[in-house]
Design a protein around this motif. Structure first.
Motif, PDB file in Angstrom:
ATOM      1  N   ASN A   1      14.774 -12.332 -15.020  1.00  0.00           N
ATOM      2  CA  ASN A   1      13.500 -12.784 -14.436  1.00  0.00           C
ATOM      3  C   ASN A   1      13.628 -13.067 -12.946  1.00  0.00           C
ATOM      4  OD1 ASN A   1      11.250 -13.018 -16.428  1.00  0.00           O
ATOM      5  ND2 ASN A   1      12.784 -14.167 -17.566  1.00  0.00           N
ATOM      6  N   VAL A   2      14.686 -13.744 -12.549  1.00  0.00           N
ATOM      7  CA  VAL A   2      14.889 -14.072 -11.133  1.00  0.00           C
ATOM      8  C   VAL A   2      15.169 -12.799 -10.336  1.00  0.00           C
ATOM      9  CG1 VAL A   2      16.400 -15.294  -9.513  1.00  0.00           C
ATOM     10  CG2 VAL A   2      15.572 -16.455 -11.563  1.00  0.00           C
ATOM     11  N   GLY A   3      16.014 -11.927 -10.880  1.00  0.00           N
ATOM     12  CA  GLY A   3      16.297 -10.660 -10.195  1.00  0.00           C
ATOM     13  C   GLY A   3      15.044  -9.829  -9.996  1.00  0.00           C
ATOM     14  N   SER A   4      14.201  -9.802 -11.014  1.00  0.00           N
ATOM     15  CA  SER A   4      12.939  -9.074 -10.920  1.00  0.00           C
ATOM     16  C   SER A   4      12.031  -9.678  -9.856  1.00  0.00           C
ATOM     17  CB  SER A   4      12.238  -9.091 -12.281  1.00  0.00           C
ATOM     18  OG  SER A   4      10.969  -8.509 -12.199  1.00  0.00           O
ATOM     19  N   ALA A   5      11.976 -10.999  -9.800  1.00  0.00           N
ATOM     20  CA  ALA A   5      11.145 -11.665  -8.788  1.00  0.00           C
ATOM     21  C   ALA A   5      11.622 -11.320  -7.381  1.00  0.00           C
ATOM     22  CB  ALA A   5      11.163 -13.174  -9.004  1.00  0.00           C
ATOM     23  N   PHE A   6      12.928 -11.279  -7.183  1.00  0.00           N
ATOM     24  CA  PHE A   6      13.450 -10.921  -5.859  1.00  0.00           C
ATOM     25  C   PHE A   6      13.212  -9.448  -5.549  1.00  0.00           C
ATOM     26  CE2 PHE A   6      15.497 -15.035  -6.024  1.00  0.00           C
ATOM     27  CZ  PHE A   6      15.384 -15.439  -4.709  1.00  0.00           C
ATOM     28  N   PHE A   7      13.278  -8.587  -6.575  1.00  0.00           N
ATOM     29  CA  PHE A   7      12.942  -7.174  -6.370  1.00  0.00           C
ATOM     30  C   PHE A   7      11.504  -7.051  -5.882  1.00  0.00           C
ATOM     31  CE2 PHE A   7      10.879  -3.372  -8.044  1.00  0.00           C
ATOM     32  CZ  PHE A   7      11.633  -2.375  -7.426  1.00  0.00           C
ATOM     33  N   TRP A   8      10.568  -7.716  -6.572  1.00  0.00           N
ATOM     34  CA  TRP A   8       9.164  -7.644  -6.165  1.00  0.00           C
ATOM     35  C   TRP A   8       8.922  -8.378  -4.852  1.00  0.00           C
ATOM     36  CZ3 TRP A   8       6.755  -3.726  -7.734  1.00  0.00           C
ATOM     37  CH2 TRP A   8       7.035  -3.173  -8.983  1.00  0.00           C
ATOM     38  N   GLY A   9       9.725  -9.392  -4.554  1.00  0.00           N
ATOM     39  CA  GLY A   9       9.644 -10.030  -3.241  1.00  0.00           C
ATOM     40  C   GLY A   9      10.020  -9.057  -2.128  1.00  0.00           C
ATOM     41  N   ALA A  10      11.016  -8.211  -2.389  1.00  0.00           N
ATOM     42  CA  ALA A  10      11.414  -7.198  -1.398  1.00  0.00           C
ATOM     43  C   ALA A  10      10.325  -6.143  -1.235  1.00  0.00           C
ATOM     44  CB  ALA A  10      12.738  -6.559  -1.809  1.00  0.00           C
TER      45      ALA A  10
ATOM     46  N   ALA B   1       0.134  -9.831  -1.575  1.00  0.00           N
ATOM     47  CA  ALA B   1       0.950 -10.463  -2.626  1.00  0.00           C
ATOM     48  C   ALA B   1       0.368 -10.156  -4.002  1.00  0.00           C
ATOM     49  CB  ALA B   1       1.023 -11.976  -2.403  1.00  0.00           C
ATOM     50  N   PHE B   2      -0.939 -10.272  -4.133  1.00  0.00           N
ATOM     51  CA  PHE B   2      -1.552  -9.989  -5.429  1.00  0.00           C
ATOM     52  C   PHE B   2      -1.596  -8.489  -5.712  1.00  0.00           C
ATOM     53  CE2 PHE B   2      -2.628 -14.416  -5.100  1.00  0.00           C
ATOM     54  CZ  PHE B   2      -2.415 -14.834  -6.402  1.00  0.00           C
ATOM     55  N   GLY B   3      -1.673  -7.669  -4.676  1.00  0.00           N
ATOM     56  CA  GLY B   3      -1.545  -6.223  -4.866  1.00  0.00           C
ATOM     57  C   GLY B   3      -0.157  -5.845  -5.375  1.00  0.00           C
ATOM     58  N   THR B   4       0.861  -6.504  -4.831  1.00  0.00           N
ATOM     59  CA  THR B   4       2.231  -6.276  -5.286  1.00  0.00           C
ATOM     60  C   THR B   4       2.375  -6.718  -6.735  1.00  0.00           C
ATOM     61  OG1 THR B   4       3.075  -6.586  -3.041  1.00  0.00           O
ATOM     62  CG2 THR B   4       4.657  -6.815  -4.837  1.00  0.00           C
ATOM     63  N   THR B   5       1.754  -7.826  -7.092  1.00  0.00           N
ATOM     64  CA  THR B   5       1.807  -8.316  -8.464  1.00  0.00           C
ATOM     65  C   THR B   5       1.097  -7.359  -9.415  1.00  0.00           C
ATOM     66  OG1 THR B   5       1.908 -10.576  -7.654  1.00  0.00           O
ATOM     67  CG2 THR B   5       1.297 -10.283  -9.957  1.00  0.00           C
ATOM     68  N   LEU B   6      -0.009  -6.812  -8.994  1.00  0.00           N
ATOM     69  CA  LEU B   6      -0.714  -5.818  -9.809  1.00  0.00           C
ATOM     70  C   LEU B   6       0.176  -4.595 -10.018  1.00  0.00           C
ATOM     71  CD1 LEU B   6      -3.258  -4.953 -11.297  1.00  0.00           C
ATOM     72  CD2 LEU B   6      -4.154  -4.103  -9.107  1.00  0.00           C
ATOM     73  N   LEU B   7       0.840  -4.150  -8.963  1.00  0.00           N
ATOM     74  CA  LEU B   7       1.780  -3.038  -9.088  1.00  0.00           C
ATOM     75  C   LEU B   7       2.897  -3.387 -10.068  1.00  0.00           C
ATOM     76  CD1 LEU B   7       2.864  -0.258  -8.220  1.00  0.00           C
ATOM     77  CD2 LEU B   7       4.024  -1.427  -6.317  1.00  0.00           C
ATOM     78  N   ALA B   8       3.427  -4.601  -9.973  1.00  0.00           N
ATOM     79  CA  ALA B   8       4.482  -5.049 -10.891  1.00  0.00           C
ATOM     80  C   ALA B   8       3.985  -5.008 -12.335  1.00  0.00           C
ATOM     81  CB  ALA B   8       4.948  -6.463 -10.530  1.00  0.00           C
ATOM     82  N   ALA B   9       2.766  -5.464 -12.568  1.00  0.00           N
ATOM     83  CA  ALA B   9       2.203  -5.464 -13.919  1.00  0.00           C
ATOM     84  C   ALA B   9       2.070  -4.046 -14.459  1.00  0.00           C
ATOM     85  CB  ALA B   9       0.847  -6.166 -13.927  1.00  0.00           C
ATOM     86  N   VAL B  10       1.598  -3.143 -13.633  1.00  0.00           N
ATOM     87  CA  VAL B  10       1.446  -1.743 -14.060  1.00  0.00           C
ATOM     88  C   VAL B  10       2.815  -1.124 -14.354  1.00  0.00           C
ATOM     89  CG1 VAL B  10       0.746   0.562 -13.287  1.00  0.00           C
ATOM     90  CG2 VAL B  10      -0.774  -1.396 -12.918  1.00  0.00           C
ATOM     91  N   VAL B  11       3.756  -1.330 -13.457  1.00  0.00           N
ATOM     92  CA  VAL B  11       5.096  -0.777 -13.670  1.00  0.00           C
ATOM     93  C   VAL B  11       5.737  -1.386 -14.911  1.00  0.00           C
ATOM     94  CG1 VAL B  11       7.444  -0.687 -12.721  1.00  0.00           C
ATOM     95  CG2 VAL B  11       5.497  -0.133 -11.258  1.00  0.00           C
ATOM     96  N   ASP B  12       5.693  -2.716 -15.016  1.00  0.00           N
ATOM     97  CA  ASP B  12       6.366  -3.401 -16.127  1.00  0.00           C
ATOM     98  C   ASP B  12       5.725  -3.139 -17.481  1.00  0.00           C
ATOM     99  OD1 ASP B  12       8.278  -4.453 -14.463  1.00  0.00           O
ATOM    100  OD2 ASP B  12       7.431  -6.472 -14.411  1.00  0.00           O
TER     101      ASP B  12
END
Length: 169
Positions: free
Chosen positions: A67-76, A97-108
């Motif tokens: 979870n932490v590694g993933s958060a840092f990946f999306w932070g990058a 930030a919320f666009g990146t989170t949306l991308l993370a949700a789609v990818v994940d």
């Protein structure tokens, strides 16, 4: 330096917010706080990890690390999407930030095979997963805003340090 600061602060904010959210939401749903963290370890230990409430190094430790590694990946990724935070308007930084989170949700949840998904969906209701993702976006934004403010004084100091019009006393 601004990229690294943004990635570090945003990753930290996302990790703290997401892990806090999944543990609190799990308790609200009447489950153990460690369960969604343990569920993330399904990547290594299989789907039975999602039913574990006990805290242990193998499941909780690896789930927390993922979870932490993933958060840092999306932070990058967010830091790449928000170059030069000191010059980026706050509203734009939050939107990214919320666009990146949306991308993370789609990818994940749409691109990744089930075996590589975060595992939150194995434990939490869909609305809780969405709330945890929103918390992650909030953490990314908060970290980006802190990085932005840290860059602003440097800009101000460099502006004040050299004034070609003003002569030394």
């Amino acid at each position: 330096m601004a990229y690294l600061r943004t990635a570090l602060f945003s990753g930290t904010g996302a990790a703290l917010a997401a892990v806090t959210a999944i543990t609190v939401l799990s308790r609200i749903e009447g489950k153990g706080a460690a369960r969604p963290v343990n569920a993330t370890s399904h990547v290594l230990w299989g789907p039975k990890s999602a039913a574990r409430d006990e805290i242990d190094l193998a499941h909780t430790g690896s789930g927390l690390g993922i979870n932490v590694g993933s958060a840092f990946f999306w932070g990058a990724i967010f830091a790449l999407a928000a170059p030069r935070p000191a010059s980026t308007p706050r509203r734009s930084l939050v939107a990214r930030a919320f666009g990146t989170t949306l991308l993370a949700a789609v990818v994940d949840y749409a691109v990744m095979p089930k075996r590589l998904r975060p595992g939150w969906e194995l434990v939490l209701q869909a609305r809780s997963v969405a709330a945890a993702l929103a918390a992650m976006g909030t953490g990314l934004a908060a970290g980006g805003l802190v990085a932005r403010e840290m860059d602003a004084p440097q800009k101000l100091v460099s502006t004040l340090a050299f004034d070609p019009v003003k002569s030394p006393d």
